[in-house]
Design a protein around this motif. Structure first.
Motif, short mmCIF file in Angstrom:
data_model
loop_
_atom_site.label_atom_id
_atom_site.label_comp_id
_atom_site.label_asym_id
_atom_site.label_seq_id
_atom_site.Cartn_x
_atom_site.Cartn_y
_atom_site.Cartn_z
N HIS A 10 0.82 -1.22 0.00
CA HIS A 10 0.00 0.00 0.00
C HIS A 10 0.85 1.27 0.00
N ARG A 11 2.10 1.18 0.41
CA ARG A 11 2.99 2.35 0.41
C ARG A 11 3.39 2.76 -1.00
N TYR A 12 3.26 1.84 -1.95
CA TYR A 12 3.76 2.08 -3.30
C TYR A 12 2.67 2.17 -4.36
N VAL A 13 1.60 1.43 -4.20
CA VAL A 13 0.49 1.46 -5.17
C VAL A 13 -0.83 1.39 -4.42
N ARG A 14 -1.85 1.97 -5.01
CA ARG A 14 -3.19 1.94 -4.42
C ARG A 14 -4.05 0.94 -5.16
N ASP A 15 -5.04 0.43 -4.46
CA ASP A 15 -6.05 -0.45 -5.05
C ASP A 15 -5.46 -1.71 -5.68
N VAL A 16 -4.34 -2.19 -5.15
CA VAL A 16 -3.74 -3.44 -5.63
C VAL A 16 -3.40 -4.28 -4.40
N THR A 17 -3.74 -5.55 -4.45
CA THR A 17 -3.37 -6.48 -3.38
C THR A 17 -2.51 -7.59 -3.99
N GLU A 41 12.35 5.80 -6.31
CA GLU A 41 12.70 4.81 -7.33
C GLU A 41 11.96 3.51 -7.10
N LYS A 42 11.85 3.10 -5.85
CA LYS A 42 11.11 1.88 -5.54
C LYS A 42 9.66 2.01 -5.98
N ARG A 43 9.06 3.16 -5.69
CA ARG A 43 7.66 3.39 -6.08
C ARG A 43 7.50 3.27 -7.59
N MET A 44 8.40 3.89 -8.34
CA MET A 44 8.33 3.87 -9.79
C MET A 44 8.51 2.44 -10.32
N LEU A 45 9.49 1.72 -9.79
CA LEU A 45 9.75 0.36 -10.24
C LEU A 45 8.59 -0.58 -9.91
N ILE A 46 8.03 -0.43 -8.73
CA ILE A 46 6.91 -1.29 -8.33
C ILE A 46 5.68 -0.98 -9.17
N ARG A 47 5.40 0.28 -9.42
CA ARG A 47 4.26 0.62 -10.28
C ARG A 47 4.44 0.06 -11.68
N SER A 48 5.66 0.11 -12.17
CA SER A 48 5.94 -0.45 -13.48
C SER A 48 5.75 -1.97 -13.49
N THR A 49 6.15 -2.62 -12.40
CA THR A 49 6.00 -4.07 -12.28
C THR A 49 4.53 -4.48 -12.22
N VAL A 50 3.74 -3.70 -11.48
CA VAL A 50 2.31 -4.00 -11.35
C VAL A 50 1.62 -3.78 -12.69
N GLY A 52 -0.71 -1.95 -15.71
CA GLY A 52 -2.09 -1.46 -15.76
C GLY A 52 -2.18 0.03 -15.50
N ARG A 53 -3.13 0.44 -14.69
CA ARG A 53 -3.38 1.85 -14.40
C ARG A 53 -2.26 2.49 -13.60
N ASN A 54 -1.37 1.70 -13.03
CA ASN A 54 -0.30 2.22 -12.20
C ASN A 54 0.90 2.71 -13.00
N THR A 55 0.91 2.47 -14.29
CA THR A 55 2.00 2.96 -15.12
C THR A 55 1.62 4.30 -15.72
N LEU A 56 2.60 5.00 -16.24
CA LEU A 56 2.33 6.29 -16.88
C LEU A 56 1.36 6.12 -18.05
N ARG A 57 1.56 5.08 -18.84
CA ARG A 57 0.66 4.82 -19.97
C ARG A 57 -0.76 4.58 -19.48
#
Length: 63
Positions: A10-17, A41-50, A52-57
């Motif tokens: 939850h510290r890095y992405v929302r609405d993902v379990t 950097e961790k937040r960016m890398l984790i969002r990229s790994t997840v 979907g909606r968590n990436t810039l695209r």
């Protein structure tokens, strides 16, 4: 590993379990969380790994 990732995800992405993630994604996120990157950097890398909606695209194109 899933419990460790679940505790802090939850510290890095929302609405993902961890239930939403494949095993390979959980493993990659675990490595990122315990790496030497800055929190940003961790937040960016984790969002990229997840993905979907968590990436810039995903944010720009509502995917």
């Amino acid at each position: 590993m899933r419990q460790a990732v679940s505790r802090d995800l939850h510290r890095y992405v929302r609405d993902v379990t961890v239930d939403d993630l494949r095993n390979s994604q959980v493993a990659a996120i675990y490595v990122i969380m315990h790496g030497r990157h800055s929190e940003g950097e961790k937040r960016m890398l984790i969002r990229s790994t997840v993905g979907g909606r968590n990436t810039l695209r995903g944010l720009l194109f509502n995917r």
